[in-house]
Design an enzyme around this catalytic site. Structure first.
Site, short mmCIF file in Angstrom:
data_model
loop_
_atom_site.label_atom_id
_atom_site.label_comp_id
_atom_site.label_asym_id
_atom_site.label_seq_id
_atom_site.Cartn_x
_atom_site.Cartn_y
_atom_site.Cartn_z
N GLU A 330 0.81 -1.21 -0.02
CA GLU A 330 0.13 -0.04 0.14
C GLU A 330 0.78 1.21 -0.05
OE1 GLU A 330 -2.82 -0.70 -0.80
OE2 GLU A 330 -2.96 -2.88 -0.16
N TYR A 414 -1.46 -8.17 -11.01
CA TYR A 414 -0.49 -7.96 -9.82
C TYR A 414 1.04 -9.10 -10.25
CZ TYR A 414 -4.13 -6.19 -6.83
OH TYR A 414 -4.99 -5.50 -6.11
N1 BES Z 1 -5.92 -1.12 -4.70
C1 BES Z 1 -5.69 -2.40 -4.34
C2 BES Z 1 -7.00 -2.81 -3.74
C3 BES Z 1 -8.27 -2.99 -4.76
C4 BES Z 1 -8.06 -3.54 -5.87
C5 BES Z 1 -9.66 -2.27 -4.29
C6 BES Z 1 -9.01 -3.80 -6.73
C7 BES Z 1 -10.42 -2.36 -5.37
C8 BES Z 1 -10.34 -3.14 -6.41
C9 BES Z 1 -4.85 -2.83 -2.80
O1 BES Z 1 -3.71 -2.08 -3.05
C10 BES Z 1 -4.58 -4.14 -2.99
O2 BES Z 1 -3.81 -4.62 -4.00
N2 BES Z 1 -4.57 -5.00 -2.11
C11 BES Z 1 -4.40 -6.31 -1.85
C12 BES Z 1 -3.08 -6.53 -1.06
C13 BES Z 1 -2.03 -7.19 -1.67
C14 BES Z 1 -1.80 -7.44 -2.64
C15 BES Z 1 -0.69 -7.13 -0.71
C16 BES Z 1 -5.45 -6.91 -1.08
O3 BES Z 1 -6.31 -6.23 -0.71
O4 BES Z 1 -5.63 -8.16 -0.87
ZN ZN Z 2 -2.58 -2.86 -4.49
#
Ligand code: BES
Ligand code: ZN
Length: 635
Positions: A330, A414
């Protein structure tokens, strides 16, 4: 250093602003810091009704009351508008907003129409306002109690049990359910807010709090916030509850409910070091403070990169900081995502893939090479597993996705995005790669970006010869499905011990010793790779020896529950039920219900019984995910 970079960025913005219009009409540039918008076809966001090349919002001023009795947010949004001289109207996004009136800055009523709602997908309806020369518009409105961005928690749903709680989640297109503006990641806006809430609740936002809260004398207090840097509106976020703060460093700290604060603090006590590591890698942190809030467990994500106030699930707390890749992730978004932002969600890898790579570099600096290499190896395994499932050449496996092809889990945006960056780094060397990535952030700071833009940038600013261009396979990586052949694979030694233990267990049932000394990544690798079909006796033996049901790490617990439920293991059902009742994180909840629904007469009734009980306690995001899965079964 920082100063010079800022001035250079403004110059870029100003000149970009005069050239942004496709028809060649210059837009006014008198506003201090207006980020350009991109007008090339691949940068046009089909998830917004806005027509920013005609008229766009540059600043949002919210004045809102949080009403916990009716579970409504209401008040005014005052928008600064930058329009072409001949523009007649401005189009905003709305999803369910109840408009009371719309006036200009002088209180003169403006005509408006609310269009018809899109059938699905949360796009909502266009709110079209006749400008009649107005440069400011004031919208008085209420957000409905079921606004999808907002989750209202009753006191019983909080750790403290005494006060209600509210938090918002904007990404991707949910903020139009509580803020009437142009809700597109390519249309950046500065913002400010005045929020009132009943005492003793505290309010935090993804902007800098201004001074002390003002006591209004009616049992309520007013909190003020400012975000003076232009951000995409999905990054406007709010949380209110009985929360306290503890500093982790001069510019970092954590908010949480009082009973969670100690555990939260212990977990994130490294944050100042993470920020320093990130700055050493890719330049100054430009947002001032970096605070976090650890939310109640119904928060639907692991984390959300809201500027100056990252939102975190409490389920990442393991007691040993083993899930702190999440915090690094984050934080990294403060560059990749929040400074340089995907113009359209189909280029989400520009946010998430670059961030996942950056996260790994921070982890390497702060927690060491071994841990970083193990976490990278887990990401790589996820790519391979997903490609095996969907087909190595499935269309949705390109980084750049047009159309609304649903992203395939996290493996593409990702992990493939992460491995693209890693492959470039290994091919040209760290020094050159880091210099390239730093200039990417600097030269596109506070601006939107597309796959085409980063492709061109790589060819201009990284690649040195036609031979090198070929060797890097840039076009394959970004625009073509599958995993290019030059991928920089993880170190095969990263999990040598674990993989040997997996083989021993699969072969002769030998359960590993020293489990508690294994890293969380090692434990996850083991649980990911052992044979999926297990008898009840085998599961009992595994659990007895490794204490899986008693692990303090929710990532490990999740893998255990998933394995157990997939094998119809009755003793795991009560714990799964507790887990699903207490935790609303979609990444855990959805797969557990999916596994149950796959288990026919054994699992379906369990899933339906638990969901009937837990559905109301989930955030709309999680609920929608599970609803879809249950509907598939009906249909
Ligand atoms: N920005 C994302 C969360 C998100 C993604 C919200 C798509 C809405 C739509 C956040 O940065 C994220 O990637 N969170 C991951 C954490 C991680 C990969 C370490 C999560 O929530 O699991
Ligand atoms: Zn993210």
């Amino acid at each position: 250093m920082y100063r010079a970079a800022t001035l250079a960025a403004i110059a870029v913005l100003a000149s970009a602003c005069t050239t942004m219009d496709a028809e060649g009409d210059a837009m006014p540039t008198d506003t201090a810091m207006v980020s350009p918008i991109l007008t090339t076809p691949e940068a046009v966001d089909d998830q917004t009704y806005a027509q920013p090349q005609v008229a766009r919002v540059t600043h949002v001023a919210l004045d809102l009351d949080l009403d916990f009795d009716s579970q409504r947010v209401g008040g005014t949004a005052t928008l600064d508008v930058l329009a072409k001289p001949d523009a007649e109207k401005i189009v905003l996004d709305s999803n369910g907003l109840m408009i009371r009136s719309i006036t200009d800055g002088q209180g003169r009523a403006l005509k408006y129409t609310m269009g018809t709602m899109a059938n699905e997908g949360g796009k909502g309806a266009p709110l079209t306002i006749m400008l009649d020369g107005a440069k400011k518009i004031v919208i008085a409105y209420d957000a409905p109690a079921d606004a999808e961005a907002l989750q209202w928690l009753t006191p019983e749903q909080t750790a403290g049990g005494k006060y209600p709680y509210l938090f918002s989640q904007g990404q991707a297109i949910l903020n139009r359910t509580w803020i009437p503006t142009q809700d597109s990641p390519g249309i950046r806006q500065t913002w400010e807010a005045r929020i009132t809430a009943p005492k003793p609740l505290d309010v935090v936002m993804s902007g800098v709090r201004q001074g002390e809260p003002e006591d209004l004398g009616n049992g309520r207090r007013a909190f003020r916030f400012v975000m003076d840097k232009p951000v995409p509106p999905y990054l406007i976020a709010l949380a209110a509850g009985d929360i306290d703060f503890r500093a982790t460093g001069p510019r970092t700290g954590v908010w949480a409910e009082p009973s969670t604060l100690d555990r939260a603090y212990n977990e994130v006590a490294d944050t100042e070091q993470l920020v320093e590591a990130a700055e050493e890698l890719y330049g100054d942190y430009r947002w001032g403070r970096y605070d976090m809030i650890v939310l109640p467990p119904s928060f639907p994500y692991g984390g959300m990169e809201n500027p100056v106030m990252t939102f975190l699930t409490p389920t990442f707390i393991a007691g040993d900081r083993s899930n702190n890749g999440l915090v690094a992730h984050e934080l990294a978004h403060s560059w990749s995502g929040n400074l340089v932002t995907n113009a359209v969600w189909g280029d989400g890898w520009l946010n998430e893939g670059v961030t996942s790579y950056f996260e790994n570099r921070i982890v390497e600096k702060v927690y060491g090479k071994k841990r970083a290499e193990q976490e990278a190896a887990l990401a790589y395994a996820n790519i391979i597993e997903t490609l095996n499932e969907v087909g190595a050449d499935a269309p949705g496996t390109a980084l750049h996705n047009d159309g609304d092809g649903e992203l395939i889990g996290s493996a593409i945006a990702y992990d493939k995005g992460h491995f693209f960056m890693r492959t470039l780094e290994r091919a040209v060397g760290r020094e050159r790669f880091d210099a390239w990535l730093r200039q990417w952030f600097d030269n596109h700071a506070f601006q939107p970006a597309t796959s085409q833009l980063i492709y061109d940038d790589l060819r201009t600013n990284l690649v040195r010869s036609p031979e090198e261009a070929k060797q890097l396979m840039l076009h394959e990586w970004i625009f073509e499905p599958g995993l290019p052949s030059n991928v920089a694979k993880p170190d095969p030694q990263a999990f040598a011990t674990v993989d040997a233990a997996v083989a021993a267990y699969a072969g002769s049932g030998t359960i590993p010793t020293g489990w508690n000394d294994w890293s969380a990544a090692e434990q996850m690798r083991f649980l990911d790779n052992i044979p999926k079909q297990r008898t009840a006796a085998q599961l009992a033996a595994l659990n007895d020896a490794l204490g899986l049901a008693d692990t303090g790490n929710n990532e490990v617990l999740f893998l255990w529950l998933e394995l157990a439920l997939a094998n119809r293991y009755d003793p795991a059902v009560p714990q799964a039920e507790t887990f699903l009742s207490e935790i609303g994180r979609a990444k855990f909840v959805r797969p557990l219900f999916a596994v149950l629904m796959d288990q026919g007469d054994w699992g379906k009734p369990i899933a339906k019984r638990i969901y009937a009980k837990t559905r109301d306690s989930y955030h709309a995001v999680t609920r929608a995910g599970v609803d879809r899965l249950m509907a598939k079964d009906e249909g």
